[in-house]
Design a protein around this motif. Structure first.
Motif, PDB file in Angstrom:
ATOM      1  N   GLU A  28       0.818  -1.208   0.000  1.00 12.09           N
ATOM      2  CA  GLU A  28       0.000   0.000   0.000  1.00 12.09           C
ATOM      3  C   GLU A  28       0.858   1.267   0.000  1.00 12.09           C
ATOM      4  O   GLU A  28       0.483   2.274  -0.576  1.00 12.09           O
ATOM      5  CB  GLU A  28      -0.933   0.011   1.219  1.00 12.09           C
ATOM      6  N   ASN A  29       1.986   1.198   0.680  1.00  9.73           N
ATOM      7  CA  ASN A  29       2.884   2.346   0.784  1.00  9.73           C
ATOM      8  C   ASN A  29       4.280   1.850   1.171  1.00  9.73           C
ATOM      9  O   ASN A  29       4.487   0.641   1.314  1.00  9.73           O
ATOM     10  CB  ASN A  29       2.339   3.363   1.809  1.00  9.73           C
ATOM     11  N   LEU A  68       5.552  -1.863   2.469  1.00  5.38           N
ATOM     12  CA  LEU A  68       6.550  -2.600   1.695  1.00  5.38           C
ATOM     13  C   LEU A  68       7.714  -3.007   2.581  1.00  5.38           C
ATOM     14  O   LEU A  68       8.145  -4.167   2.561  1.00  5.38           O
ATOM     15  CB  LEU A  68       7.055  -1.754   0.521  1.00  5.38           C
ATOM     16  N   PHE A  69       8.220  -2.081   3.397  1.00  4.66           N
ATOM     17  CA  PHE A  69       9.339  -2.406   4.288  1.00  4.66           C
ATOM     18  C   PHE A  69       8.954  -3.507   5.250  1.00  4.66           C
ATOM     19  O   PHE A  69       9.755  -4.403   5.535  1.00  4.66           O
ATOM     20  CB  PHE A  69       9.791  -1.151   5.045  1.00  4.66           C
ATOM     21  N   GLU A  70       7.729  -3.459   5.745  1.00  7.90           N
ATOM     22  CA  GLU A  70       7.260  -4.487   6.678  1.00  7.90           C
ATOM     23  C   GLU A  70       7.227  -5.854   5.989  1.00  7.90           C
ATOM     24  O   GLU A  70       7.686  -6.854   6.527  1.00  7.90           O
ATOM     25  CB  GLU A  70       5.874  -4.118   7.199  1.00  7.90           C
ATOM     26  N   LYS A  71       6.702  -5.875   4.768  1.00 11.35           N
ATOM     27  CA  LYS A  71       6.616  -7.141   4.033  1.00 11.35           C
ATOM     28  C   LYS A  71       8.001  -7.682   3.662  1.00 11.35           C
ATOM     29  O   LYS A  71       8.187  -8.887   3.553  1.00 11.35           O
ATOM     30  CB  LYS A  71       5.767  -6.951   2.771  1.00 11.35           C
TER      31      LYS A  71
END
Length: 109
Positions: free
Chosen positions: A98-99, A103-106
């Motif tokens: 989503e943002n 992305l960093f979390e994934k």
């Protein structure tokens, strides 16, 4: 004899160098140079040298190496990068987010 050199270091810094007497007349094979740079760049160079714990001379020498590497270095992607590019082109292993935070979390970073 004087030579003038204008360096543009990978798009970030410009340095004008005046090389005086190019005869290497000392036992270490070193030449003395005079560098005219804007005061703000001199302050940046001095601050960076202090932060890194190296001399301004060392930074300039390393910058010259970077210029050579940027201009003449091997910029071919390695096998891992080629594989990643091919996967993107084939639309494989893409991660939708989503943002940037999502992305960093994934990605786990």
């Amino acid at each position: 004899m004087f030579l003038f050199a204008h360096l543009h270091i990978c798009g970030t810094m410009e340095i004008v160098i005046i090389l005086g007497d190019l005869l290497m007349n000392n036992k270490n094979g070193l030449s003395r140079i005079s560098i005219d740079i804007p005061k703000i760049q001199h302050k940046k160079l001095k601050r960076l040298a202090a932060e890194l714990g190296v001399s301004m001379r060392q930074i300039v020498l390393e910058a010259l190496e970077l210029v050579e590497e940027c201009k003449y270095g091997n910029h071919e992607p390695n096998e891992e990068t080629i594989k990643a590019i091919e996967e993107v082109k084939a639309r494989k292993k893409l991660i939708k987010a989503e943002n940037a935070e999502d992305l960093f979390e994934k990605l786990g970073i």
